[in-house]
Design an enzyme around this catalytic site. Structure first.
Site, PDB file in Angstrom:
ATOM      1  N   GLU A 135     -16.813  71.090  79.583  1.00 23.58           N
ATOM      2  CA  GLU A 135     -15.434  71.073  80.073  1.00 23.58           C
ATOM      3  C   GLU A 135     -14.969  72.409  80.640  1.00 23.58           C
ATOM      4  OE1 GLU A 135     -16.432  70.788  76.822  1.00 23.58           O
ATOM      5  OE2 GLU A 135     -15.018  71.785  75.466  1.00 23.58           O
ATOM      6  N   GLU A 149     -14.360  64.862  79.462  1.00 25.52           N
ATOM      7  CA  GLU A 149     -14.211  66.243  79.949  1.00 25.52           C
ATOM      8  C   GLU A 149     -12.823  66.454  80.533  1.00 25.52           C
ATOM      9  OE1 GLU A 149     -16.517  68.025  78.868  1.00 25.52           O
ATOM     10  OE2 GLU A 149     -17.872  66.343  78.439  1.00 25.52           O
ATOM     11  N   GLY A 161     -24.292  66.395  77.566  1.00 23.44           N
ATOM     12  CA  GLY A 161     -23.872  65.395  78.538  1.00 23.44           C
ATOM     13  C   GLY A 161     -23.098  66.065  79.661  1.00 23.44           C
ATOM     14  N   ALA A 162     -22.168  66.944  79.257  1.00 31.01           N
ATOM     15  CA  ALA A 162     -21.317  67.620  80.224  1.00 31.01           C
ATOM     16  C   ALA A 162     -20.592  68.754  79.516  1.00 31.01           C
ATOM     17  CB  ALA A 162     -20.298  66.643  80.824  1.00 31.01           C
TER      18      ALA A 162
HETATM   19 ZN   LIG Z   1     -16.335  67.539  74.408  1.00 35.18          ZN
END
Ligand SMILES: [Zn+2]
Length: 863
Positions: free
Chosen positions: A269, A301, A266-267
């Site tokens: 950090e 995040e 998803g993403a």
């Molecule tokens: Zn995470």
């Protein structure tokens, strides 16, 4: 390869020996447009507490040009098996490594993407878990933190973003040089580089004297769809909320969010340079659930900037804590932050996180939240529903147990004490114990060191007048699947019991009792002597992590009036409970269908509606008696069309029902409707047949033989973008011909040319529940190819294939037998074995559910 699979023991030995000060990393990306390899020069300064000792540094690269340790040139043969041997260390060391590293098309390391819209090249890095070593030489483990200074040569005119603020580039020719300031002391897995002709939108977060520059980036071809304001709004709410709750200012110099192509997760950090999948830049209408999910990811995040980036786990066994904290943080922030658009986030949490966790926790591969992570292969397969979703659910239970104020006080002390350092679970639990005054050892043992889900059931007796004579909560130990790790134990649960009355079709909560449930039977004297309410709901407010069953009378009311709950959370809990019973064969799949047909029209929460859509489709494809399933599918298709036509024009529900219909349409009339919507000859008032919906409609028409290659090619002309190419690949793989299937199969299995996203799209198109006969020959081919795929493809790509192409649609004993034969002869690596065993469990569950559905059918016929 043992070289790439770093073990925990090796990491510990290396951490005991070394202190790493600083990396200077020069990357020459002037070759980016051609692809192939790029020059990577790493200079790392570190000390060793045992002079004369040996160690190694990690690097995954086609070739090394130079290894110089303390001024002395080492033989390039020291680079072998993705490691560089470093003999005879001094107390203070300087190591210089020059290598040629490779661009990837798998989303790991330095991913290279060419946008068909403008022909331009876009790069980004993705390093978690161990892929920084694909871009520079590094001691690839989270507890060897250091400063990182990147110097990047890239084509003139490009945008180059990293963890530190972007400097002004120098040089005038085809390439320029960006010299970034060193980062603070961080782990290698959260360093990042994004480069290409991306476009940015800028703002800042301001709070008193504090000013944090904010940036949002995407490719120019997506710029018209980038709603940067909405993204900044959520980001700023997160800054306000987290800074206050964590009592620690944002620790990095700026905060960029970059929407990048073909992103696997998803993403991610990365410190101050978060990367997100660019499907989050919505090209077409999406429902509010998609905006909510994006906001949750943004907050997730952001929370990692403190928990994970500023304070980092020592080793990957605490990955669960890292992810669970961020997942809990995203939900609590959405629920509480002033101005939040999604204050019902705990409904979504119940609907999505909990169901994910319950599913994962019933697989043979389930494990305690605190897993043994002996090496990197272990951690890569542990990015699962236990790590993210069960962990977060249990953390929610911990917050209920210690109280939210004490929880955040403990967290504040933890950040102050361990800033820029590394920790273990005990460090957090210690801080929470200090803040709350509670001993968490027993809690931790019961919840973190065991596996499985307890079942909570009500036990009640009534007197002659409908008054409650006795009431108890029964707790069952988890039914752990054969071979699962961990002990099956009863646990302490903090729960609420909700009492609901039915008035004019509405189910309204009239009372709530909160209590501790412990042991096999917990009496609830508060309920004795009361009149029995219409519904008694255990684990109301979803405080604990447990499967919940309804008593018979409550179940009858809920089945008839599920849409009547005035709050979304109890509805979500009842939907989840019904689904869970269906998966367990306690509710026939056809009865679940009936519940969805009767109740879903009244469900206002769009996220819940979409989840039930997916679940009904799965139930019909896998859990119904095959002799009856066509009837069920026809009924679901009719219901979907009715709801589509009845939905409010332009609403999210209308779009969701259009997609549901597109997933199941089968009669000539339904397929005519899809074709008519596509060519404009039919219309549903308010339904925008936009780019993404067009592909959804075409996908079903292709799979049913109503659209051919020419139609797919024509659609691709309309939408010749990266997303369009993925959709076209999916449509082609869905064509119901032996030739189409063979082509799709070969493109994935016999070549590594497809990018991660196209491959994913092909697999999705290939697997069609309506095409079982066409797909039948591929089961044997799958098992024959499996080991070769595992050995030759990257981790992400191999996982897509292993999970995606397993013969899940062949719900029959022969599939189990073929799997068992392979397992017993192939001697697969543990991570590969685990994935295959999980897929097998899905088929085994489906066979049982089909039997339950068949039995219900027979009962209905009076046999
Ligand atoms: Zn995470």
């Amino acid at each position: 390869m043992p070289g790439t699979n770093l073990t925990r023991e090796e990491a510990r030995t290396r951490a005991d020996l070394l202190h790493v000060d600083a990396y200077d990393i020069e990357l020459d990306l002037s070759s980016a447009r051609e692809g192939g390899t790029f020059r990577s020069t790493t200079v790392v300064r570190f000390s060793a507490n045992t002079p004369g000792a040996a160690t190694f540094i990690d690097l995954v690269a086609p070739s090394v040009e130079e290894i110089t340790l303390n001024g002395e040139r080492l033989d390039n043969a020291n680079f072998a098996d993705s490691r560089i041997a470093l003999p005879n260390l001094a107390a203070e060391n300087e190591l210089r490594i020059v290598a040629d590293c490779a661009y990837t098309n798998t989303g790991e390391g330095l991913h290279r993407f060419v946008d068909p819209v403008d022909g331009e090249t876009y790069l980004y890095t993705q390093f978690e878990v161990p892929d920084a070593r694909r871009v520079f030489a590094t001691f690839e483990q989270p507890d060897l933190k250091a400063t990182f200074a990147f110097t990047v040569t890239a084509p003139t005119g490009w945008v180059v973003v990293s963890n530190s603020p972007t400097p002004t580039p120098v040089g005038d020719g085809d390439s320029q040089v960006w010299t970034f300031e060193p980062t603070g002391r961080i782990s290698s897995y959260i360093t990042a580089l994004v480069a290409g002709p991306y476009v940015g939108v800028f703002d800042s977060y301001e709070n008193g004297d504090q000013k944090v520059p904010l940036g949002v980036y995407c490719r120019p071809s997506l710029r018209e769809f980038l709603d940067a304001e909405a993204i900044f709004d959520v980001t700023k709410q997160g800054f306000d909320y987290f800074q206050e709750k964590f009592d620690y200012p944002y620790p990095f110099a700026k905060y960029d969010q970059l929407f990048v192509p073909e992103f696997n997760a998803g993403a991610m950090e990365n410190a101050g340079a978060v990367t997100l999948r660019d499907q989050y830049v919505f090209r077409s209408k999406v429902t509010d659930a998609a905006y909510e999910a994006r906001a949750a990811t943004i907050l997730h995040e952001l929370a990692h900037m403190w928990f994970g980036d500023l304070v980092t786990m020592e080793w990957w066994n605490d990955l669960w804590l890292n992810e669970s904290f961020a997942t809990f943080a995203e939900a609590v922030c959405q629920a509480e932050a002033p101005g939040s658009k999604w204050p019902h986030s705990w409904t979504t949490f119940a609907n999505q996180m909990k169901t994910w966790a319950y599913r994962q926790d019933q697989l043979p591969s389930t494990h305690p939240i605190m897993a043994d992570i002996n090496d990197l292969e272990d951690v890569q397969v542990n990015f699962d529903g236990i790590t993210y979703a069960k962990g977060a659910s249990v953390l929610k239970q911990l917050v209920a147990y210690v109280g939210q104020d004490a929880f955040f006080q403990g967290v504040q002390a933890y950040f102050k004490r361990h800033a820029w350092g590394n920790t273990r679970l005990a460090d957090l639990l210690g801080a929470l114990e200090e803040a709350s005054g509670r001993d968490l050892k027993a809690w931790s043992k019961a919840w973190l060191e065991t596996a499985g889900i307890n079942v909570l059931r009500p036990e009640l007796t009534l007197d002659g007048d409908g008054g409650i004579e006795s009431f108890a909560v029964l707790q069952e130990a988890p039914a752990l699947p054969a071979g699962a790790k961990g002990e099956a134990v009863l646990r302490p649960h903090r729960i609420a019991i909700g009492l609901y009355e039915l008035t004019d079709g509405a189910l309204v909560r009239t009372d709530r009792i909160e209590l501790d449930v412990d042991g096999p039977r917990t009496e609830v004297p508060e309920l004795v002597g009361r009149r029995r309410p219409a519904v008694i709901l255990l684990n109301d407010d979803d405080l604990s992590y447990a499967k919940v069953r309804l008593d018979e009378d409550s179940l009858a009311v809920v089945t008839e009036h599920l849409g009547g709950f005035t709050d979304s959370l109890p509805r979500a809990l009842c939907w989840a409970s019904a689904w869970d019973m269906t998966r367990d064969g306690e509710l026939a799949a056809r009865d679940y269908l009936a519940l969805a047909v009767s109740g879903l029209g009244r469900e206002s929460d769009i996220g819940v509606v979409q989840s039930v859509h997916r679940q009904v489709k799965l139930a019909l494809d896998a859990y119904t008696d095959p002799a009856w399933s066509e009837q069920g599918l026809a009924r679901w298709a009719e219901a979907s069309e009715e709801q589509l036509r009845a939905a409010q024009p332009g609403s999210d529900h209308q779009l969701a029902w259009a997609r549901a219909l597109a997933a199941v349409a089968r009669s000539e009339g339904q397929l005519d409707l899809l074709a008519g919507l596509l060519d404009g000859s039919a219309e549903i008032k308010g339904l925008a047949v936009d780019t993404e919906l067009r592909w959804t409609l075409l996908g079903r028409l292709a799979a049913t033989g109503r659209a051919d290659e020419a139609a797919i090619a024509a659609e691709l002309v309309r939408d010749n973008t990266a997303a369009g190419q993925e959709h076209a690949a999916s449509c082609r793989a869905a064509l119901p011909t032996a030739e189409g299937k063979a082509k799709a199969w070969a493109s994935v299995m016999e070549s590594d040319k497809l990018t991660n996203y196209v491959q994913d799209a092909v697999i999705a198109g290939f697997q069609q529940a309506d095409q079982r006969e066409l797909l039948a020959p591929y089961g044997a081919k799958y098992f024959a190819a499996l080991k070769g795929i595992w050995e030759t493809r990257s981790h992400e790509i191999a996982m897509l294939i292993i999970v995606g192409l397993y013969p899940s649609l062949q719900v029959e004993q022969a599939t189990l037998d073929a799997t068992d034969a392979w397992l017993s002869t192939a001697e697969p690596a543990p991570a590969l074995r685990r994935r295959v065993v999980e897929q097998r469990a899905g088929v085994e569950r489906a066979i049982k559910a089909q039997a339950a559905d068949r039995a219900a059918g027979a009962r209905a016929l009076g046999h």
